[in-house]
Scaffold this motif. Structure first.
Motif, PDB file in Angstrom:
ATOM      1  N   ARG A 231      -3.582  -1.712   4.038  1.00 46.75           N
ATOM      2  CA  ARG A 231      -4.071  -0.479   3.429  1.00 46.75           C
ATOM      3  C   ARG A 231      -3.778   0.698   4.348  1.00 46.75           C
ATOM      4  NH1 ARG A 231      -3.763  -2.732  -0.407  1.00 46.75           N
ATOM      5  NH2 ARG A 231      -5.217  -3.160  -2.081  1.00 46.75           N
ATOM      6  N   VAL A 232      -3.241   1.761   3.752  1.00 48.50           N
ATOM      7  CA  VAL A 232      -2.950   2.974   4.497  1.00 48.50           C
ATOM      8  C   VAL A 232      -4.061   3.987   4.245  1.00 48.50           C
ATOM      9  CG1 VAL A 232      -1.501   3.856   2.624  1.00 48.50           C
ATOM     10  CG2 VAL A 232      -1.209   4.753   4.940  1.00 48.50           C
ATOM     11  N   SER A 233      -4.418   4.738   5.279  1.00 46.91           N
ATOM     12  CA  SER A 233      -5.455   5.749   5.136  1.00 46.91           C
ATOM     13  C   SER A 233      -4.977   6.870   4.222  1.00 46.91           C
ATOM     14  CB  SER A 233      -5.825   6.321   6.510  1.00 46.91           C
ATOM     15  OG  SER A 233      -4.701   6.937   7.112  1.00 46.91           O
TER      16      SER A 233
ATOM     17  N   SER B  68       0.852  -1.191   0.000  1.00 49.98           N
ATOM     18  CA  SER B  68       0.000   0.000   0.000  1.00 49.98           C
ATOM     19  C   SER B  68       0.887   1.241   0.000  1.00 49.98           C
ATOM     20  CB  SER B  68      -0.920   0.001   1.222  1.00 49.98           C
ATOM     21  OG  SER B  68      -1.864   1.057   1.129  1.00 49.98           O
ATOM     22  N   PRO B  69       1.007   1.940  -1.134  1.00 46.98           N
ATOM     23  CA  PRO B  69       1.886   3.101  -1.215  1.00 46.98           C
ATOM     24  C   PRO B  69       1.157   4.436  -1.007  1.00 46.98           C
ATOM     25  CG  PRO B  69       1.306   2.406  -3.421  1.00 46.98           C
ATOM     26  CD  PRO B  69       0.542   1.515  -2.467  1.00 46.98           C
TER      27      PRO B  69
ATOM     28  N   LYS C 201      -2.882   6.130   9.504  1.00 48.17           N
ATOM     29  CA  LYS C 201      -3.267   4.819  10.002  1.00 48.17           C
ATOM     30  C   LYS C 201      -3.038   3.757   8.934  1.00 48.17           C
ATOM     31  CE  LYS C 201      -6.821   6.543  13.180  1.00 48.17           C
ATOM     32  NZ  LYS C 201      -8.266   6.521  13.532  1.00 48.17           N
ATOM     33  N   VAL C 202      -2.672   2.563   9.405  1.00 47.60           N
ATOM     34  CA  VAL C 202      -2.450   1.434   8.508  1.00 47.60           C
ATOM     35  C   VAL C 202      -3.270   0.254   9.017  1.00 47.60           C
ATOM     36  CG1 VAL C 202      -0.774  -0.155   7.529  1.00 47.60           C
ATOM     37  CG2 VAL C 202      -0.126   2.226   7.952  1.00 47.60           C
TER      38      VAL C 202
ATOM     39  N   LEU D 236      -2.929   0.111  12.906  1.00 44.91           N
ATOM     40  CA  LEU D 236      -1.637   0.581  13.390  1.00 44.91           C
ATOM     41  C   LEU D 236      -1.437   2.057  13.085  1.00 44.91           C
ATOM     42  CD1 LEU D 236       0.322  -2.424  11.929  1.00 44.91           C
ATOM     43  CD2 LEU D 236      -0.014  -2.024  14.367  1.00 44.91           C
ATOM     44  N   ASP D 237      -0.612   2.706  13.909  1.00 47.71           N
ATOM     45  CA  ASP D 237      -0.200   4.061  13.631  1.00 47.71           C
ATOM     46  C   ASP D 237       0.743   4.057  12.432  1.00 47.71           C
ATOM     47  OD1 ASP D 237       1.889   6.365  13.971  1.00 47.71           O
ATOM     48  OD2 ASP D 237       0.176   6.978  15.179  1.00 47.71           O
ATOM     49  N   GLY D 238       0.543   4.956  11.497  1.00 49.12           N
ATOM     50  CA  GLY D 238       1.320   4.959  10.271  1.00 49.12           C
ATOM     51  C   GLY D 238       2.756   5.423  10.423  1.00 49.12           C
TER      52      GLY D 238
END
Length: 205
Positions: free
Chosen positions: A171-173, A123-124, A178-179, A201-203
């Motif tokens: 997936r990253v927000s 997820s970039p 957030k991840v 998770l915290d990004g």
């Protein structure tokens, strides 16, 4: 609609402009309507076709020596990141992850992380590439099934611990804070998830 056919399975596709990038486990491609074994051209686990016509893009030849599991485009579409089981991609050494410039359909030369085992999802964002899979290291550094890289391939300090089972989805927000991860795991950072397979998770940290 006509679409290029393959002799195996497809695990992932990504669309950038009028190009569809395809990854999976196959060794050849053929035009729509052609029976298996006819009009085939070699394509090892990766190909691209035209979104409008469905025709194979003969100029894109980036073979992988093992299956491709995931393809993800950057938000601006300037790159795709390809992950899987391979150790070579496009004729060059790439350890389970590679970056492709979509303007030229060539490998990004400085993006060469050495992921220790299979990559299942990517997820970039514009600045960071988050990676999930079944690996336990990146190069000599411990990374338990999750890692993050800069766009130049530098391993970042982001290192959540998933010690028990693989992470299959990530997936990253949109704001990168957030991840979300999914998979078969039951423990994240020493905490039991009280059920299998989902955590946030915290990004950054």
């Amino acid at each position: 609609l006509p679409t290029v056919q393959i002799n195996g399975v497809v695990w992932a596709q990504a669309v950038v402009g009028n190009t569809v990038y395809v990854g999976g486990n196959f060794t050849s491609a053929r035009p729509a309507g052609s029976p298996a074994g006819t009009n085939e051209v070699p394509r090892s686990n990766f190909l691209a076709y035209d979104l409008t016509t469905g025709a194979l893009l003969t100029s894109v030849v980036l073979d992988a020596n093992a299956q491709v599991r995931t393809i993800e485009a950057t938000p601006d579409g300037s790159r795709i990141y390809v992950g899987g089981d391979f150790t070579t991609f496009g004729g060059q050494t790439r350890s389970r992850i590679a970056a492709v410039n979509t303007a030229t359909n060539t490998l990004v030369g400085n993006f060469t992380p050495s992921v220790g085992y299979h990559v299942y999802d990517i997820s970039p964002t514009a600045t960071t590439v988050y990676v999930a899979g079944n690996f336990l290291n990146v190069g000599a550094q411990l990374r338990e099934r999750l890692a993050a890289f800069s766009t130049t391939g530098t391993l970042l300090s982001w290192a959540p611990s998933v010690p028990d089972r693989e992470v299959a989805a990530i997936r990253v927000s949109p704001d990168g804070t957030k991840v979300a991860i999914g998979g078969k795991f039951e423990t994240v950072n020493g905490t039991n998830t009280f059920g299998r397979g989902l955590a946030m998770l915290d990004g950054t940290s």
